[in-house]
Design a protein around this motif. Structure first.
Motif, short mmCIF file in Angstrom:
data_model
loop_
_atom_site.label_atom_id
_atom_site.label_comp_id
_atom_site.label_asym_id
_atom_site.label_seq_id
_atom_site.Cartn_x
_atom_site.Cartn_y
_atom_site.Cartn_z
N ASN A 167 0.83 -1.21 0.00
CA ASN A 167 0.00 0.00 0.00
C ASN A 167 0.86 1.26 0.00
O ASN A 167 0.53 2.24 -0.68
CB ASN A 167 -0.96 0.01 1.19
N ALA A 168 1.97 1.22 0.73
CA ALA A 168 2.88 2.37 0.73
C ALA A 168 3.52 2.54 -0.65
O ALA A 168 3.65 3.67 -1.15
CB ALA A 168 3.96 2.19 1.80
N GLU A 169 3.92 1.44 -1.28
CA GLU A 169 4.50 1.50 -2.63
C GLU A 169 3.47 2.00 -3.64
O GLU A 169 3.81 2.75 -4.55
CB GLU A 169 5.02 0.13 -3.05
N LEU A 170 2.22 1.59 -3.46
CA LEU A 170 1.15 2.04 -4.36
C LEU A 170 0.96 3.55 -4.24
O LEU A 170 0.83 4.25 -5.25
CB LEU A 170 -0.15 1.30 -4.05
N ALA A 171 0.95 4.06 -3.02
CA ALA A 171 0.80 5.51 -2.81
C ALA A 171 1.98 6.27 -3.42
O ALA A 171 1.80 7.28 -4.10
CB ALA A 171 0.68 5.81 -1.32
N LYS A 172 3.18 5.77 -3.20
CA LYS A 172 4.38 6.40 -3.75
C LYS A 172 4.35 6.40 -5.28
O LYS A 172 4.64 7.41 -5.93
CB LYS A 172 5.61 5.65 -3.24
N ASN A 173 3.97 5.26 -5.86
CA ASN A 173 3.94 5.15 -7.31
C ASN A 173 2.83 6.02 -7.91
O ASN A 173 3.00 6.58 -8.99
CB ASN A 173 3.74 3.69 -7.72
N THR A 174 1.72 6.16 -7.22
CA THR A 174 0.63 7.02 -7.70
C THR A 174 1.07 8.47 -7.74
O THR A 174 0.79 9.19 -8.71
CB THR A 174 -0.61 6.85 -6.81
N ILE A 175 1.77 8.91 -6.72
CA ILE A 175 2.29 10.28 -6.70
C ILE A 175 3.29 10.49 -7.84
O ILE A 175 3.25 11.50 -8.54
CB ILE A 175 2.93 10.60 -5.33
N TYR A 176 4.15 9.52 -8.05
CA TYR A 176 5.14 9.59 -9.13
C TYR A 176 4.45 9.65 -10.49
O TYR A 176 4.80 10.48 -11.34
CB TYR A 176 6.07 8.37 -9.04
N TYR A 177 3.46 8.80 -10.70
CA TYR A 177 2.73 8.77 -11.97
C TYR A 177 2.04 10.10 -12.23
O TYR A 177 2.11 10.66 -13.33
CB TYR A 177 1.72 7.62 -11.96
N ASN A 178 1.36 10.64 -11.20
CA ASN A 178 0.67 11.92 -11.35
C ASN A 178 1.64 13.06 -11.65
O ASN A 178 1.33 13.96 -12.43
CB ASN A 178 -0.17 12.23 -10.12
N ALA A 179 2.81 13.02 -11.04
CA ALA A 179 3.83 14.04 -11.33
C ALA A 179 4.30 13.94 -12.79
O ALA A 179 4.49 14.97 -13.46
CB ALA A 179 5.01 13.89 -10.38
N LEU A 180 4.45 12.73 -13.29
CA LEU A 180 4.85 12.55 -14.69
C LEU A 180 3.78 13.05 -15.65
O LEU A 180 4.08 13.69 -16.65
CB LEU A 180 5.14 11.08 -14.98
N VAL A 181 2.51 12.78 -15.33
CA VAL A 181 1.41 13.25 -16.17
C VAL A 181 1.38 14.78 -16.18
O VAL A 181 1.22 15.41 -17.23
CB VAL A 181 0.06 12.68 -15.69
#
Length: 132
Positions: free
Chosen positions: A100-114
């Motif tokens: 769940n922590a990795e999912l949150a981190k990856n979601t933030i990263y993905y949104n920053a890339l978008v």
């Protein structure tokens, strides 16, 4: 200007692909948290992204020995199973809190890339409007 802009967009696109694959692997891990013997999946696309960045800078690497890694074929993103850990007696190695922590981190990263790729397209649109 346009060539470097499109190279940057291609690099962000590769990062988005890797982040999406990582999100899919994390979702699979969370879905199989109670599956006996399941081994978690991981995606490490940061190395592939670094390779892609080095290829875009024009730095040429030469393979001088057959035992050396090929610098031009190492930029692929792949999903791998993690077999070296075990958290439970049934052989499952998924820790739902870590996932769940990795999912949150990856979601933030993905949104920053978008956000970054949208900004890059807006800058290109502005440049094209000015040059009319």
């Amino acid at each position: 200007m346009f060539k470097s802009s499109f190279n940057y967009i291609n690099l962000i696109n590769k990062a988005l692909d890797g982040s999406w694959m990582k999100n899919s692997a994390i979702a699979s891990n969370i879905a199989n948290v109670n599956t006996p013997g399941y081994k978690k999946e991981t995606v490490s696309f940061e190395d592939a992204l670094r390779t892609e960045m080095n290829l875009n800078t024009g730095v040429k690497m030469t393979k001088t020995d057959d035992r050396h890694l090929d610098p031009y074929n190492s930029g692929t993103i792949r999903t791998e199973k993690v077999y070296d850990t075990r958290y439970r007696v049934d052989g499952n190695n998924v820790d739902v809190d870590v996932e769940n922590a990795e999912l949150a981190k990856n979601t933030i990263y993905y949104n920053a890339l978008v956000t970054e790729i949208n900004g890059q397209y807006n800058r290109l649109k502005t440049a094209l409007r000015i040059n009319k």
